[in-house]
Design an enzyme around this catalytic site. Structure first.
Site, PDB file in Angstrom:
ATOM      1  CB  SER D  44      45.910 -12.537 -43.977  1.00  0.00           C
ATOM      2  OG  SER D  44      47.045 -13.344 -43.806  1.00  0.00           O
ATOM      3  CG  HIS D  83      50.420 -11.644 -41.170  1.00  0.00           C
ATOM      4  ND1 HIS D  83      49.539 -11.498 -40.148  1.00  0.00           N
ATOM      5  CD2 HIS D  83      49.711 -12.178 -42.197  1.00  0.00           C
ATOM      6  CE1 HIS D  83      48.343 -11.927 -40.518  1.00  0.00           C
ATOM      7  NE2 HIS D  83      48.422 -12.349 -41.754  1.00  0.00           N
ATOM      8  CG  ASP D 111      49.476  -9.894 -37.369  1.00  0.00           C
ATOM      9  OD1 ASP D 111      48.485  -9.511 -37.992  1.00  0.00           O
ATOM     10  OD2 ASP D 111      50.439 -10.490 -37.879  1.00  0.00           O
TER      11      ASP D 111
END
Lengths: 187, 170, 93, 169
Positions: D44, D83, D111
């Site tokens: 990701s 992230h 998210d």
């Protein structure tokens, strides 16, 4: 060194040790390159013509809670910058992001939100000339509303190296402050 | 029958020679004393114990609850490691054998070393008066090509060195 | 079983003589440094870490080919060891 | 059989494991995080981070900044997530808490769907494991390979057996 496997191990271990030195040299040479170019301090960008557009959203994924709609802000903007100097042989990619900082004086909070970002894969894609571009994200505040706040816009960058430490910086430019208008009243 | 050693590996050869020293010196009338070895094992195993405790409380408990214990353990680990390093460098000084005669009149300390790629076994004999003899043994004079130590030849050599040490005293 | 393993182990040793061990160790160290320097210069010149890695790997392969196998030239200075007497009592083991 | 010699041999083996573990534990205390080195498991954050890359973390900063790449843990989920911080809100009052919204560079949306329960923000102090400071490519792929491929363990054991056959001990 007497046996086949020992000689193989010795060559491998020594290659590994020298390899660590090579990695240090790569990271070091990249830092020298950046400081010679002075790019870390002097990258420039012009952000202009920022027009906020405010609307109300009712989804939890747009900040609404318990059925109360939330003010969402998008912007249109112009952006001109050349970040190709941030690329050298240890740069894997550069991540640029346009943020806005604002203070909420009633609640005593400091906030920073991202409106737009992009991944620059190489130096050829690092010259950015955007006109009337739309923000990538629809932004809402943690508090009730973002309207009537002064947003200070900045263009940040993050160098992702092939190996070594991540580097961050802010592009220099005029201090752009934009006041977000109230949303159009619902009929 | 012991396993043959590869005579082209000086580290293996040295290890066999080190391990044969207690037997050889027993035949020359010495009994081994273990103070240095025991001290070293004690420090060494306390290091291992500290690491093991740290490992098990890390697995057993939540990190945030035991941070302070871990800080103490890491501190202890480094202090003990420095002590261990000091002990090896300044107290043990690569002594692989220490012993005394049955009547307790004479003591002997033997430290050994080898250099990678040289077929020599360096030995230093030190007696209780700190007199010492340093000598180098060419390993092809005590090993057969098949890799077996000729214990009698090694014993003769050690005997000669001890005699030199004795003569030095007078 | 264990004697078979020992036999295989013996076959796989490929020893070299003592002077060659010393020479090979220092040769490996010197050559690796030289190869690393050349690879770094090449990588920096072409501005490519990939090129650096390829050059380094190629150099290491050459070094391994020179250093690792037990060429006959590395076994010219074998020592003469003592010949065991017919009856030797082994007290070590 | 000499008990002291056996103990000394075993001690050397202990040192191999204990020194590696204590290095990790020391780094963990210095960086103030329970896992200071993480291996990337998902794509990701591509192309910045690929599966198998190794990240070095630091967690002594009071506040995260927008653009920081952070590792966070969500209640009831085993795997930490790497992230980028998209928004931050923190109070200037004494001991002000900080709320963060994150997003993967390679993901379309933020998210919020990943957070536990009805949470729409992460709390810096409670949820963040650390901020990514350093990067090394691909070295962690061995751990992923061994964890996910059932033949990998045999291959690894076979390799170890072969080396021990070639070695002296």
């Amino acid at each position: 060194m007497f046996s086949l496997s020992q000689r193989l191990q010795f060559v491998g271990n020594y290659a590994m040790t020298v390899g660590v030195v090579l990695i240090v040299l790569i990271i070091g040479s990249s830092h020298v390159d950046f400081s010679l170019k002075g790019i870390l301090r002097n990258s420039e960008a012009s952000i202009s013509n920022i027009r906020p557009i405010v609307g109300l959203r009712t989804s939890r994924f747009y900040g609404a809670a318990n059925g109360h709609p939330k003010e969402n802000t998008r912007i249109a903007f112009d952006l001109n910058t050349d970040l190709s100097g941030l690329f050298n042989w240890n740069t894997k990619q550069v991540f640029v992001y346009l943020t806005a900082e604002y203070n909420n004086t009633d609640k005593g909070t400091v906030n920073e939100v991202t409106f737009w970002d992009a991944i620059l894969p190489d130096a050829e894609h690092a010259v950015i000339n955007l006109e009337n571009a739309r923000s990538k994200y629809s932004v809402w505040d943690y508090a009730d509303h973002l309207s009537e706040r002064d947003l200070r816009f900045k263009l940040h960058w993050n160098i992702q190296p092939h190996v070594g430490p991540l580097m961050y910086g802010v592009a220099q430019g005029d201090d752009i402050v934009v006041n977000v208008p109230k949303p159009a009243p619902k009929n | 029958m012991s396993k043959p050693v590869n005579v082209y590996s000086i580290s293996q050869v040295s290890q066999v020679l080190n391990e044969s020293l207690p037997g050889v010196l027993a035949r020359l009338g010495y009994t081994e004393t273990f103070e240095l070895v025991d001290q070293k094992l004690l420090i060494g195993y306390s290091i291992a114990l500290v690491a093991a405790v740290s490992f098990f409380i890390d697995k057993r408990f939540v990190h945030d609850d035991i941070v302070h214990y871990q800080q103490v353990l890491v501190g202890a680990y480094f202090v003990l490691s420095v002590i261990f390093w000091y002990f090896k460098k300044y107290v043990e000084k690569s002594v692989v054998y220490s012993g005394k005669t049955k009547n307790g009149n004479a003591t002997i300390k033997i430290s050994t070393a080898y250099e990678e790629g040289k077929p020599q076994y360096s030995v230093m004999f030190t007696d209780k008066d700190k007199k010492r003899v340093e000598s180098k043994l060419e390993i092809n004079t005590v090993f057969s090509a098949e890799g077996y130590l000729q214990t009698d030849l090694f014993l003769e050599w050690v005997k000669q060195q001890l005699a030199t040490l004795d003569n030095k005293k007078q | 079983m264990s004697s078979i393993v020992q036999e295989i182990q013996k076959k796989l040793v490929f020893p070299v003589d003592y002077p060659s061990q010393r020479a090979l160790a220092s040769k490996t160290q010197l050559l690796t440094k030289v190869v690393a320097l050349i690879a770094f210069a090449y990588g920096l010149y072409t501005q490519s870490i990939c090129n650096l890695l390829m050059a380094y790997a190629a150099g290491l392969l050459v070094i391994a080919l020179v250093v690792v196998p037990a060429y006959p030239a590395y076994n010219k200075q074998k020592l003469t060891f003592v010949v065991p007497k017919p009856v030797t009592v082994d007290i070590v083991g | 059989m000499n008990i002291r010699a056996e103990l000394a041999k075993f001690l050397n083996l202990c040192f191999v494991f204990s020194s590696a573990y204590m290095f990790w534990q020391t780094y963990s205390i210095v960086a103030d995080t329970h896992s200071p080195i993480v291996v990337v498991l998902s794509g990701s954050m591509e192309p910045a981070f690929q599966r198998g890359d190794i990240l070095f973390l630091w967690n002594r900063n009071k506040y995260s900044e927008v653009g920081d790449i952070v590792v966070y843990e969500v209640d009831n989920k085993q795997i930490p997530i790497v992230h980028r911080v998209l928004r931050e809100h923190h109070s200037t009052k004494d001991n002000g808490k900080q709320l963060l919204l994150t997003k993967g560079d390679n993901n379309a949306g933020n998210d919020i769907p990943l957070y536990a329960g009805k949470k729409t923000y992460l709390a810096k102090e409670k949820d963040i494991v650390g901020t990514v400071k350093g990067y090394f490519p691909q070295l962690g792929y061995v751990t992923i390979w061994v964890a996910e491929n059932k033949y990998a363990k045999f291959a690894l054991l076979g390799f170890l057996a072969l080396t021990s056959l070639l070695d002296d001990e």
